[in-house]
Write an enzyme that holds these catalytic residues in place. Structure first.
Site, PDB file in Angstrom:
ATOM      1  N   ASP A  31      -0.670   1.055   0.175  1.00 33.75           N
ATOM      2  CA  ASP A  31       0.408   0.892   1.153  1.00 33.75           C
ATOM      3  C   ASP A  31       0.279   1.885   2.298  1.00 33.75           C
ATOM      4  OD1 ASP A  31       1.452  -1.159  -0.327  1.00 33.75           O
ATOM      5  OD2 ASP A  31       3.100   0.013  -1.194  1.00 33.75           O
ATOM      6  N   GLU A  90      -4.074  -7.665   3.405  1.00 30.69           N
ATOM      7  CA  GLU A  90      -4.709  -6.619   4.200  1.00 30.69           C
ATOM      8  C   GLU A  90      -5.245  -7.144   5.527  1.00 30.69           C
ATOM      9  OE1 GLU A  90      -7.970  -8.093   1.323  1.00 30.69           O
ATOM     10  OE2 GLU A  90      -5.797  -7.922   1.404  1.00 30.69           O
ATOM     11  N   ASP A 116      -9.441  -7.590   9.314  1.00 30.63           N
ATOM     12  CA  ASP A 116      -9.336  -7.466   7.863  1.00 30.63           C
ATOM     13  C   ASP A 116      -9.863  -6.100   7.420  1.00 30.63           C
ATOM     14  OD1 ASP A 116      -8.877  -9.226   5.305  1.00 30.63           O
ATOM     15  OD2 ASP A 116     -10.712  -8.113   4.923  1.00 30.63           O
ATOM     16  N   ILE A 117      -9.076  -5.402   6.585  1.00 32.36           N
ATOM     17  CA  ILE A 117      -9.508  -4.098   6.076  1.00 32.36           C
ATOM     18  C   ILE A 117     -10.630  -4.300   5.068  1.00 32.36           C
ATOM     19  CG2 ILE A 117      -8.806  -1.996   4.872  1.00 32.36           C
ATOM     20  CD1 ILE A 117      -5.974  -2.462   5.859  1.00 32.36           C
ATOM     21  N   ASN A 175      -7.104   0.046  -3.660  1.00 30.62           N
ATOM     22  CA  ASN A 175      -6.026  -0.129  -4.640  1.00 30.62           C
ATOM     23  C   ASN A 175      -6.488   0.218  -6.054  1.00 30.62           C
ATOM     24  OD1 ASN A 175      -3.861  -0.909  -3.008  1.00 30.62           O
ATOM     25  ND2 ASN A 175      -4.447  -3.062  -3.025  1.00 30.62           N
TER      26      ASN A 175
END
Length: 222
Positions: free
Chosen positions: A89, A115, A72-73, A80
């Site tokens: 993106d 993500e 997971d980022i 964002n």
């Protein structure tokens, strides 16, 4: 045909429209399109779940180790909110490329949702699991993403992993759930780290394997 063109899939220039070869090429393209994430080009969740079910069956039959990683980022929402969704993106694409560079041909890497990414690593011994997870984490950390002229953003990931129980027919859902628990632990302990569930050691003797996979002792009475 519009779907294939939009995805960038190129049909064979030698196949005549309407021919069997052309139709097969179209079918192959649609199959590929249905199994790929359109943004990152990685396998999508549907393809991942099919591969995972196959791996669960293989581990139960062969007894070889296998590892599932959920990645997971960290703080992706902040990316964002700060730089915009187009930059988000770019971050997703960059992380996807790094993950794809970290795997072997036999492995599967997919965009699991949002993500979050997922990996299936067949024949990955428990002794190497932490090394693999840390290599993935460090590779992402050392790959800043260019989001504009002279503007780069560094991202990190949290990694959670679980090994499939050997010689036991488990389920794909339970396997992912155990990896997800380790991902939650990695996040709660500060993110930018990897946490792996310690595999249960189960020793199966040759006699037990024979009972599992050999001819039934009751066959003579049938």
């Amino acid at each position: 045909m519009q779907l294939l063109q939009q995805s960038g899939y190129a049909l064979s220039p030698t196949a005549t429209a309407g021919s069997t070869a052309w139709l097969q090429d179209v079918i192959n393209g649609l199959c590929q399109l249905s199994s790929r994430d359109p943004l990152t080009g990685l396998a999508n969740r549907r393809h991942f779940e099919m591969a995972l079910a196959s791996e669960v069956d293989r581990v139960a039959r062969a007894g070889e180790p296998a590892l599932v990683l959920l990645i997971d980022i960290d703080h992706f929402k902040k990316v964002n909110d700060t730089f915009g969704h187009s930059s988000g993106d770019l971050v997703l694409k960059s992380v996807a490329r790094v993950l794809a560079d970290c795997i072997r041909p036999m492995d599967t890497v997919a965009r699991y949702g949002g993500e979050e990414f997922a990996m299936i690593l067949p024949n990955c011994a428990p002794a190497f699991g932490r090394i693999v997870a840390e290599r993935i984490r460090e590779s992402v950390l050392l790959s800043p993403v260019a989001i504009g002229p002279g503007q780069r953003v560094s991202v990190s990931v949290s990694v959670g992993g679980a090994f499939a129980p050997q010689w036991v027919r488990s389920s794909a859902e339970l396997w992912v759930e155990r990896a997800d628990q380790q991902l939650y632990r990695a996040k709660s302990e500060g993110r930018n780290r990897s946490c792996l569930e310690q595999p249960t050691v189960s020793i199966v003797s040759p006699e037990e394997k024979g009972l599992l996979f050999g001819t039934s002792q009751f066959a003579e009475f049938e």
